[in-house]
Design an enzyme around this catalytic site. Structure first.
Site, PDB file in Angstrom:
ATOM      1  N   MET A 183      89.952 -27.382 -34.808  1.00  0.00           N
ATOM      2  CA  MET A 183      90.803 -26.866 -35.875  1.00  0.00           C
ATOM      3  C   MET A 183      90.695 -25.338 -35.946  1.00  0.00           C
ATOM      4  SD  MET A 183      93.079 -28.034 -37.831  1.00  0.00           S
ATOM      5  CE  MET A 183      93.013 -29.665 -38.570  1.00  0.00           C
ATOM      6  N   GLU A 230      67.609 -33.236 -45.828  1.00  0.00           N
ATOM      7  CA  GLU A 230      68.047 -33.606 -47.177  1.00  0.00           C
ATOM      8  C   GLU A 230      69.567 -33.606 -47.334  1.00  0.00           C
ATOM      9  OE1 GLU A 230      65.558 -31.532 -46.518  1.00  0.00           O
ATOM     10  OE2 GLU A 230      63.807 -32.097 -47.684  1.00  0.00           O
ATOM     11  N   PHE A 281      54.581 -22.063 -54.792  1.00  0.00           N
ATOM     12  CA  PHE A 281      54.923 -22.594 -53.480  1.00  0.00           C
ATOM     13  C   PHE A 281      55.997 -23.669 -53.610  1.00  0.00           C
ATOM     14  CE2 PHE A 281      54.101 -25.732 -50.038  1.00  0.00           C
ATOM     15  CZ  PHE A 281      54.581 -24.954 -48.998  1.00  0.00           C
ATOM     16  N   GLN A 282      57.021 -23.564 -52.803  1.00  0.00           N
ATOM     17  CA  GLN A 282      58.169 -24.477 -52.806  1.00  0.00           C
ATOM     18  C   GLN A 282      58.828 -24.569 -54.184  1.00  0.00           C
ATOM     19  OE1 GLN A 282      57.127 -28.205 -50.793  1.00  0.00           O
ATOM     20  NE2 GLN A 282      57.715 -27.249 -48.864  1.00  0.00           N
ATOM     21  N   LYS A 288      56.143 -31.853 -61.361  1.00  0.00           N
ATOM     22  CA  LYS A 288      55.134 -32.800 -60.883  1.00  0.00           C
ATOM     23  C   LYS A 288      54.240 -33.308 -62.014  1.00  0.00           C
ATOM     24  CE  LYS A 288      52.138 -33.556 -56.911  1.00  0.00           C
ATOM     25  NZ  LYS A 288      51.497 -32.961 -55.732  1.00  0.00           N
TER      26      LYS A 288
END
Lengths: 183, 605
Positions: B502, B69, B131-132, B181
């Site tokens: 760097m 993502e 969940f999630q 949802k």
């Protein structure tokens, strides 16, 4: 709260009109903590039901440059409609309400009542060994009252923080009537 | 907006009926179609399945399936920055949203318009540690311009329009819309779309048109300058291509020296004689010295970032400063200015050009030519010269050659973060805005590869090069799979010095050369890596390999992964060490002993 007070730091009272929606207070508080600004006091309540607006009064402290930043950053928040710097605008009124419980016996009770009278505090609750006073006024008046009560017994304090409004006939944040709103 | 009378269970049937009631998921896509969204970068999951189903059924918007993502947001950033449109991201709840956080923060810091739709558990489960489930609006509040949790179906359409408007107007930025949802299944009356659209722009109205008196005052200050400088930033690019045109007009009109920030490269062509190069920590000597010694500074669309200013107390001590910015909070944040002007860079520059035209005769030509003489002396130091001898490829040479081979073509460049990024900024020239995509504010390693995908999607047929470091590249190299899937002809040009360069440079400069954990051990064979994703892999080991490798890379139609083995211990110069001012630049390795980093500087990043 500020840990150390720098000499160039000034205290400003800000009044902010916001949409009364979930998360708006978190946005304002998150801005202060995320950018390291000080909050001395913060009060919030709905003030315009028709337009779903709340007013937040914040007392903050910082250098003039930081105060400018605070205002500009607040103004960037989408649900913030208006930011007013009452300190900068000049004459305004700041008031606080406090509930003070003092637990004591004997002579101290009489003294507590006498001082409460001087401060125009209301007695909201009383037992044989305690009082609850309600006192309103400037923050310094309330602090003075609390200090006096401390010397007279065990004290518990609940304060609202500063609520503020400008003096005079200037209306910064008008509350429209239902009819005006629908237009 | 009113709720329709149909119960929720009928949602799928109503989709086929003649009235305008659709499911929430369908409404999301209809709104995006209406907003002319062409592509969504995303990754599916449980909490966005209804939207993916609608995507499948409607088949109206292209979806690019990334492999992580974070990459979806970077790809959307690349798309947005190279096209000027809003980048749209679709991810699921919980880990989908938390993985997107780095990308969102990157977009916030660099002012990139992103609309990120995240799935959420159904409203009745919010707060139950489902969940999630993650508190997405809580987590993303400080890393977005604004965010929304849609708790009521009737708010869905207005929120989407407002989110798009907020992301793309004023100072652009990322906006998250968190969609439970059940809202995606809920019936939505699309008959109410028009009022929602007009209402969307009411609440958020940034100041676009600057105060005319302030512009006129700025024009007075500009023409009275003896040692002026124009300092332009990414705000000019964000404002649109006309803003760059107006800046070019102002530069041509006044003949003033001009420097650009990392974010602003391309606003003025790199070979314009007025262009002093980039300024700041790894900017050119002439740009930084001119900033230090100028008497009037015009900042347009830049924010006095700490990479630019160095030590603020010693920043351009004798100048009058004008700052044009669309974000009021950027004015007087880091540097106190004499004239702050809030407004859109393009509009302000156009007004300023008109005002300066009226005063053209007042420009101090003699003083200006004296000033240019001084600047030419600084230029003569040739701070970007490097010494390419022998077989070992210098990283500067690798990028310089790449640029020379690309000259004349309309090339888009992205970078990762680190030494190669600075060398790319120094040695690759840009002639137009929106051609240079780099993570400036956040400095996100792993940005360049997914960003290049987004650039390529937005600009099919154009050459897109990710100038990468080997360590940064490996942070998001899973996206090779995305590149392979869509056969995106992205060219990945890895400046491979086997170090987090760097980090190594700073360890050398201020930590006594103790190279703690900065070596890139166990690197893959990049050629074989390319091969296993079905793309071309090339390697340049010695100087003579370089030109043929670049030619082959640019001549290949598909994706190419190039491993350029460069000198391992080369450092980025010139450099303003942390805690120093513009006139205290280190020009090269021999300078560093003479000017050790101060104790105050050591704590800075």
């Amino acid at each position: 709260m500020s840990q150390h007070l720098n000499s160039d730091e000034v205290r400003h009272t800000l009044s902010i009109l916001v949409d009364n929606e979930p998360g708006v207070l978190a946005r304002v508080i998150g801005l202060f903590s995320g950018r390291g600004y000080n909050i001395e006091s913060l009060t919030v309540a709905g003030v315009d039901e028709a337009n779903n607006l709340s007013r937040i009064s914040i007392v903050t402290r910082g250098s003039p440059m930081v105060i400018e930043q605070v205002k500009a950053q607040l103004d960037r928040i989408v649900p913030v409609h208006m930011v007013r710097d009452l300190t900068q605008q000049g004459l305004h009124i700041e008031r606080e309400l406090a509930l003070i419980k003092v637990v004591n016996k004997g002579e101290s009770r009489i003294e507590a009542l006498r001082i409460a009278d001087t401060f125009r505090a209301n007695t909201l609750d009383s037992t044989l060994e305690s009082f609850v006073f309600e006192v309103t006024g400037s923050s310094s008046k309330i602090s003075a009252f609390v200090e006096l009560m401390r010397s007279l017994g065990h004290v518990e304090v609940s304060r609202t923080g500063v609520s503020a409004i400008s003096r005079g006939l200037n209306v910064d944040m008008p509350i429209r009537t239902q009819n005006e709103t629908q237009e | 907006m009113t709720k329709t009378s149909q119960p929720k269970s009928n949602a799928s049937e109503t989709e086929n009926s003649n009235d305008l009631t659709v499911t929430g998921a369908d409404a999301v896509l209809r709104v995006l179609e209406d907003l002319n969204v062409e592509v969504i970068f995303g990754y599916p999951g449980g909490a966005v399945l209804p939207i993916y189903d609608a995507l499948f059924k409607r088949n109206s918007i292209r979806h690019i399936l990334v492999r992580h993502e974070q990459a979806a947001v970077h790809a959307a950033e690349g798309y947005a920055r190279s096209t000027g449109k809003v980048g749209v991201v679709l991810v699921t709840s919980g880990p989908g949203a938390t993985n997107a956080v780095t990308g969102l923060t990157d977009a916030l810091m660099d002012s990139i318009p992103i609309l990120c739709i995240t799935g959420q558990v159904p409203t009745h489960l919010i707060g139950n540690d489902a969940f999630q489930e993650a508190d997405t609006v809580g987590i993303t509040r400080p890393c977005t311009k604004h965010n929304y949790l849609v708790k009521h179906a009737e708010n869905l359409v207005p929120v989407l329009y407002e989110a798009f408007h907020v992301a793309s107007s004023g100072r652009p930025g990322p906006v998250v819309v968190d969609l439970p949802k059940d809202i995606q299944f809920a019936p939505i009356d699309m008959g109410q779309v028009e009022p929602a659209k007009s209402k969307a722009v009411v609440r958020y109205r940034p100041v676009m048109i600057p105060d005319a008196d302030a512009i006129s005052q700025a024009a007075d200050m500009i023409v009275s300058a003896s040692r002026p400088i124009i300092y332009g930033g990414g705000g000019i690019i964000n404002s649109g291509d006309e803003a760059s045109e107006h800046l070019r007009e102002l530069v041509a009109l006044t003949g003033f020296p001009t420097t650009l920030t990392l974010m602003g490269l391309g606003v003025l062509p790199s070979e314009d004689k007025h262009f002093l190069g980039m300024l700041g920590m790894h900017g050119t000597y002439e740009a930084n010295m001119s900033m230090y010694h100028c008497d009037v500074m015009l900042n347009v669309g830049a924010r006095f970032d700490d990479r630019v200013t160095g030590l603020t107390s010693g920043f351009s001590p004798n100048s009058q400063k004008i700052h044009i910015d669309i974000d009021k909070s950027s004015i007087n944040k880091n540097i106190r200015v004499d004239l702050g002007i809030v407004g859109d860079a393009g509009i302000a520059l156009k007004m300023l050009v008109d005002e300066v035209k009226k005063r053209k005769a007042a420009i101090k030509k003699d003083a200006l030519s004296e000033w240019w003489k001084k600047i030419e002396e600084w230029r003569a130091v040739r701070c970007l010269d490097y010494n390419q001898k022998g077989d070992i490829i210098k990283p500067q040479y690798a990028i310089h050659r790449l640029w020379q081979k690309c000259k004349g073509d309309d090339v888009y460049v992205t970078t990762e973060v680190g030494q190669h990024q600075m060398w790319a900024a120094q040695y690759f020239g840009f002639n137009a805005p929106k051609r240079w995509m780099t993570s400036g504010g956040l400095g996100t390693m792993g940005y360049g590869l997914p960003a290049a995908m987004g650039v390529q999607i937005g600009n099919p047929g154009k050459t897109v090069i990710d100038i990468a470091g080997e360590a940064s590249f490996m942070m998001n190299m899973q996206e090779l799979s995305t590149i392979a899937q869509y056969q995106l002809p992205v060219k990945i040009y890895i400046i491979n010095n086997e170090w987090m360069g760097m980090v190594r440079q700073w360890q050398e400069l201020i930590h006594g050369g103790r190279y703690s954990e900065s070596y890139s051990a166990s690197l893959p064979d990049f050629q074989k890596l390319a091969d296993c994703f079905g793309m071309k892999g090339l390697v340049a080991k010695v100087t003579d390999d370089l030109d043929p490798v670049i030619d082959e890379m640019l001549g290949t139609d598909g994706p190419v992964l190039v491993d350029v083995r460069v000198a391992k211990e080369e450092n980025c110069f010139p450099m303003i060490p942390s805690g120093a001012t513009h006139n205290q630049m280190l020009l090269g390795p021999n300078d560093k002993a003479a000017k050790p980093v101060s104790e105050e500087g050591m704590v800075l990043v």
